[in-house]
Motif scaffolding. Structure first.
Motif, short mmCIF file in Angstrom:
data_model
loop_
_atom_site.label_atom_id
_atom_site.label_comp_id
_atom_site.label_asym_id
_atom_site.label_seq_id
_atom_site.Cartn_x
_atom_site.Cartn_y
_atom_site.Cartn_z
N ARG A 79 -8.88 -18.10 -33.53
CA ARG A 79 -8.26 -18.98 -32.43
C ARG A 79 -9.43 -19.78 -32.18
N ASP A 120 -6.30 -28.52 -31.01
CA ASP A 120 -5.47 -27.52 -31.38
C ASP A 120 -4.38 -27.09 -29.90
N ARG A 121 -4.93 -26.90 -28.95
CA ARG A 121 -4.26 -26.75 -27.64
C ARG A 121 -3.24 -27.83 -27.49
N LYS A 123 -1.87 -30.01 -29.83
CA LYS A 123 -0.77 -29.70 -30.84
C LYS A 123 0.19 -28.64 -30.58
N ARG A 124 -0.07 -27.38 -30.04
CA ARG A 124 0.54 -26.44 -29.68
C ARG A 124 1.65 -26.84 -28.38
N GLN A 153 -1.79 -17.23 -31.95
CA GLN A 153 -1.27 -18.46 -32.57
C GLN A 153 0.11 -18.85 -32.49
N LYS A 180 3.30 -20.36 -31.51
CA LYS A 180 3.27 -21.94 -31.74
C LYS A 180 3.54 -22.51 -30.45
N SER A 181 4.39 -21.76 -29.49
CA SER A 181 4.78 -22.32 -28.24
C SER A 181 3.85 -22.30 -27.13
N HIS A 182 2.28 -21.91 -27.35
CA HIS A 182 1.51 -21.82 -26.39
C HIS A 182 1.01 -23.10 -25.74
N TYR A 183 0.65 -22.85 -24.47
CA TYR A 183 -0.02 -23.89 -23.74
C TYR A 183 0.83 -25.09 -23.48
N SER A 219 -0.23 -22.05 -36.89
CA SER A 219 0.72 -21.52 -35.77
C SER A 219 1.73 -20.88 -36.39
#
Ligand code: TXA
Ligand code: MG
Length: 317
Positions: free
Chosen positions: A187, A310-311, A313-314, A218, A220-223, A209
């Motif tokens: 991460r 990264d955040r 994108k998620r 990782q 995918k639907s995080h954040y 993801s």
């Protein structure tokens, strides 16, 4: 409402009784429980509505305190521990038998971190227990960087919020482990890859993801905020969505056609550290604002910019 305050004795007492306490760290606020008490750990999953296949990070006060719960033998990981702890780094280490399987979702490795926050280090020394703590947000939502964020979403479900002010890093820890004898980053986070490579040389990035529980951190639907979020060239995105009310999260000069957008500038001076500190707060404010969608500028892919992208994108639709 949860009580919010700076009372470490009370926080320690609650944790020893098996209750949940939100704790400040330099990255984001954590939802802490005694890692050795399976019932309390279970309550963490339930409170966050987090699936059991997504394991928790265990927090400890010092490198010496790790040996009781995990094995830190690899020399490269030892170097990283010495260089960056306490700090925004999490290491995946072979676990000892006293760490319950529910903490690691049955995996043989436990994620360990020494957070860099005065109150929480004091609390960890006082309880003399490992504290399992995921970020203190409902599963899948943006991580909290202020006590008020925790109160708003979990206040009616937890006993105490230890108030350590605003988080100084603002992004979750960088997670590092070993695979086929190679050092891997699972991460991207508050410790930039460039800093890590200065200490141990080249590392592998394993940042896909996925919905695979073995791909830590990782999902995918995080954040994700609740509103649709788009990343890319702001001018194009604003133009394309001119019939919608938009919140814009930008970085540096605001030389785009603003129309009626609500603007959140991560850092007018293009300071990535400042951007990291502001990111989750602005995602929340954008989500709560009177707008239909959120438009975000992609940041430079360097230093903390990589973790921020990264955040985003998620969080994106
Ligand atoms: O900065 C942080 O790391 C914050 C603060 C509170 O310490 N914590 C945090 O926890 O971000 P959480 O649960 O939101 O994210 C931890 C990630 C999870 O996505 C999980 O997949 C991964 O770490 N993880 C935890 N234990 C693991 C293990 N044993 N093996 C692989 N991945 C693990
Ligand atoms: Mg989290």
């Amino acid at each position: 409402m949860a009580e919010t305050g700076k009372n470490i004795d009370l926080a320690a007492d609650l944790l020893l009784k098996g209750k949940l306490v939100a704790i400040p760290t330099e990255t984001v606020y954590g939802l802490a429980a005694n890692a050795l008490n399976e019932k309390s750990v279970l309550a963490v999953f339930e409170t966050k509505q987090r699936p059991f296949f997504d394991p928790l990070i265990v927090h400890l006060p010092s490198i010496e305190s790790i040996a009781k719960y995990a094995i830190l033998e690899d020399q490269r990981l030892q170097k990283l521990a010495n260089a960056f702890w306490p700090g925004p780094l999490t290491l995946l280490l072979p676990k000892k038998a006293n760490i319950p399987a529910i903490v690691t979702s049955g995996l043989e490795q436990v994620a360990v971190r020494i957070p860099n926050h005065k109150l929480t280090l004091e609390l960890l020394r006082k309880v003399d227990l490992p504290l399992a703590a995921p970020s203190a947000n409902p599963f899948g939502y943006v991580s909290p960087t202020e006590p008020a964020h925790v109160e708003k979403q979990l206040g009616n479900k937890i006993d105490y919020i230890l108030d350590g002010g605003s988080c100084e890093v603002g992004l979750e820890s960088t997670i590092i482990g070993i695979e086929n004898d190679k050092i891997c980053v699972y991460r991207l986070g508050g410790l930039a890859i460039e800093e890590i490579e200065k200490v141990i040389g080249k590392v592998e990035l394993m940042i896909n993801s996925s919905s695979d529980p073995k791909a830590p951190g990782q999902l995918k639907s995080h954040y994700a905020p609740k509103k649709p979020l788009f990343i890319g060239d702001i001018n194009e995105l604003v133009k394309k969505n001119k019939d919608k009310k938009t919140a814009v999260i930008c970085f540096g000069e605001e030389n785009f056609n603003k129309q009626d957008s609500t603007i959140f500038n991560l850092s007018k001076t293009k300071d990535l550290q400042e951007a990291a500190i502001n990111l989750f707060k602005f995602l929340r404010l954008a989500d709560e604002s009177d707008t239909d969608i959120v438009i975000c500028q992609k940041l430079p892919e360097e230093g903390l910019g990589r973790a921020i992208n990264d955040r985003l994108k998620r969080a994106a639709f």
